[in-house]
Design a protein around this motif. Structure first.
Motif, PDB file in Angstrom:
ATOM      1  N   GLU A   3       0.835  -1.198   0.000  1.00 26.53           N
ATOM      2  CA  GLU A   3       0.000   0.000   0.000  1.00 26.53           C
ATOM      3  C   GLU A   3       0.870   1.248   0.000  1.00 26.53           C
ATOM      4  O   GLU A   3       1.940   1.258   0.597  1.00 26.53           O
ATOM      5  N   LEU A   4       0.380   2.275  -0.668  1.00 26.21           N
ATOM      6  CA  LEU A   4       1.061   3.565  -0.611  1.00 26.21           C
ATOM      7  C   LEU A   4       0.842   4.157   0.764  1.00 26.21           C
ATOM      8  O   LEU A   4      -0.222   3.980   1.352  1.00 26.21           O
ATOM      9  N   THR A   5       1.827   4.850   1.262  1.00 23.87           N
ATOM     10  CA  THR A   5       1.648   5.602   2.496  1.00 23.87           C
ATOM     11  C   THR A   5       0.641   6.708   2.184  1.00 23.87           C
ATOM     12  O   THR A   5       0.862   7.495   1.268  1.00 23.87           O
ATOM     13  N   PRO A   6      -0.480   6.756   2.914  1.00 21.16           N
ATOM     14  CA  PRO A   6      -1.468   7.820   2.631  1.00 21.16           C
ATOM     15  C   PRO A   6      -0.833   9.203   2.767  1.00 21.16           C
ATOM     16  O   PRO A   6      -0.025   9.443   3.662  1.00 21.16           O
ATOM     17  N   GLN A   7      -1.170  10.074   1.841  1.00 21.58           N
ATOM     18  CA  GLN A   7      -0.643  11.435   1.871  1.00 21.58           C
ATOM     19  C   GLN A   7      -1.781  12.437   1.753  1.00 21.58           C
ATOM     20  O   GLN A   7      -2.792  12.163   1.098  1.00 21.58           O
ATOM     21  N   GLN A   8      -1.581  13.579   2.370  1.00 21.06           N
ATOM     22  CA  GLN A   8      -2.536  14.676   2.290  1.00 21.06           C
ATOM     23  C   GLN A   8      -1.828  15.916   1.763  1.00 21.06           C
ATOM     24  O   GLN A   8      -0.685  16.193   2.131  1.00 21.06           O
ATOM     25  N   PHE A   9      -2.529  16.635   0.911  1.00 17.25           N
ATOM     26  CA  PHE A   9      -2.017  17.871   0.343  1.00 17.25           C
ATOM     27  C   PHE A   9      -3.067  18.952   0.542  1.00 17.25           C
ATOM     28  O   PHE A   9      -4.235  18.749   0.204  1.00 17.25           O
ATOM     29  N   THR A  10      -2.663  20.077   1.090  1.00 21.41           N
ATOM     30  CA  THR A  10      -3.573  21.206   1.256  1.00 21.41           C
ATOM     31  C   THR A  10      -3.430  22.135   0.059  1.00 21.41           C
ATOM     32  O   THR A  10      -2.309  22.457  -0.351  1.00 21.41           O
ATOM     33  N   VAL A  11      -4.567  22.551  -0.494  1.00 21.27           N
ATOM     34  CA  VAL A  11      -4.582  23.474  -1.625  1.00 21.27           C
ATOM     35  C   VAL A  11      -5.346  24.723  -1.204  1.00 21.27           C
ATOM     36  O   VAL A  11      -6.486  24.627  -0.734  1.00 21.27           O
ATOM     37  N   THR A  12      -4.711  25.875  -1.356  1.00 25.38           N
ATOM     38  CA  THR A  12      -5.331  27.161  -1.024  1.00 25.38           C
ATOM     39  C   THR A  12      -5.504  27.990  -2.295  1.00 25.38           C
ATOM     40  O   THR A  12      -4.943  27.653  -3.350  1.00 25.38           O
ATOM     41  N   ARG A  13      -6.219  29.090  -2.168  1.00 31.10           N
ATOM     42  CA  ARG A  13      -6.363  29.987  -3.316  1.00 31.10           C
ATOM     43  C   ARG A  13      -4.994  30.521  -3.751  1.00 31.10           C
ATOM     44  O   ARG A  13      -4.754  30.719  -4.940  1.00 31.10           O
ATOM     45  N   ALA A  14      -4.113  30.754  -2.796  1.00 27.27           N
ATOM     46  CA  ALA A  14      -2.759  31.219  -3.150  1.00 27.27           C
ATOM     47  C   ALA A  14      -2.046  30.174  -4.011  1.00 27.27           C
ATOM     48  O   ALA A  14      -1.324  30.527  -4.951  1.00 27.27           O
ATOM     49  N   ASP A  15      -2.248  28.891  -3.715  1.00 23.40           N
ATOM     50  CA  ASP A  15      -1.659  27.826  -4.541  1.00 23.40           C
ATOM     51  C   ASP A  15      -2.203  27.890  -5.970  1.00 23.40           C
ATOM     52  O   ASP A  15      -1.464  27.651  -6.931  1.00 23.40           O
ATOM     53  N   LEU A  16      -3.491  28.192  -6.097  1.00 20.81           N
ATOM     54  CA  LEU A  16      -4.083  28.290  -7.433  1.00 20.81           C
ATOM     55  C   LEU A  16      -3.461  29.428  -8.239  1.00 20.81           C
ATOM     56  O   LEU A  16      -3.223  29.282  -9.445  1.00 20.81           O
ATOM     57  N   VAL A  17      -3.178  30.534  -7.572  1.00 18.56           N
ATOM     58  CA  VAL A  17      -2.532  31.666  -8.243  1.00 18.56           C
ATOM     59  C   VAL A  17      -1.134  31.265  -8.712  1.00 18.56           C
ATOM     60  O   VAL A  17      -0.748  31.525  -9.858  1.00 18.56           O
ATOM     61  N   ARG A  18      -0.382  30.606  -7.831  1.00 20.29           N
ATOM     62  CA  ARG A  18       0.973  30.169  -8.197  1.00 20.29           C
ATOM     63  C   ARG A  18       0.921  29.161  -9.346  1.00 20.29           C
ATOM     64  O   ARG A  18       1.730  29.226 -10.277  1.00 20.29           O
ATOM     65  N   TYR A  19      -0.028  28.219  -9.288  1.00 21.83           N
ATOM     66  CA  TYR A  19      -0.130  27.217 -10.344  1.00 21.83           C
ATOM     67  C   TYR A  19      -0.517  27.875 -11.675  1.00 21.83           C
ATOM     68  O   TYR A  19       0.021  27.522 -12.718  1.00 21.83           O
ATOM     69  N   ALA A  20      -1.429  28.841 -11.623  1.00 22.95           N
ATOM     70  CA  ALA A  20      -1.824  29.543 -12.848  1.00 22.95           C
ATOM     71  C   ALA A  20      -0.606  30.213 -13.490  1.00 22.95           C
ATOM     72  O   ALA A  20      -0.416  30.135 -14.706  1.00 22.95           O
TER      73      ALA A  20
END
Length: 128
Positions: A3-20
């Motif tokens: 099994e993969l070790t479960p992982q969590q990632f937090t996504v914020t509006r600031a992350d969306l700006v950086r990704y854009a």
């Protein structure tokens, strides 16, 4: 490890700006509540490719590096709605080995947000 070790990632509006900025995808559904809701979305949504990239990152880390991932695919099934706050939303990635031979492992991967699958038919093949 099966099994993969479960992982969590937090996504914020600031992350969306950086990704854009990094991707060049400036579609207003990724930053404007007014535009997102006017086209029938429940709110501002994360870029689908960002969600897929986070899932890929979890698989790469489990496999031992990006050079070990030989196949990866998924379908976008539900949008990830990102609230306008500092806490964002959490994306959970889990998975398990479904087949194995001497050189590769096939994985079934689940990506959820608030308990709802956001990527479907997700599979990966990694080099052992």
């Amino acid at each position: 490890m099966s099994e993969l070790t479960p992982q969590q990632f937090t996504v914020t509006r600031a992350d969306l700006v950086r990704y854009a900025g990094a991707s060049g995808d400036f579609n207003p559904i990724h930053y404007s509540e007014r535009v997102a809701t006017s086209v029938g979305l429940p709110g501002v949504i994360a870029h689908g490719m960002l969600t897929l990239a986070l899932a890929t990152r979890a698989v790469e880390e489990w496999a031992g590096g990006p050079d070990r991932v030989v196949e990866f695919g998924a379908k976008f099934t539900k949008p990830v709605v990102v609230p306008d706050d500092d806490e964002g939303v959490v994306i959970d990635v889990t998975g398990k080995v479904t087949a194995e031979d001497e050189s590769t492992r096939s994985l079934s991967v689940a990506v959820t947000c608030d308990g709802v699958g956001v990527l479907g038919a997700m599979k990966a093949v990694v080099r052992v």
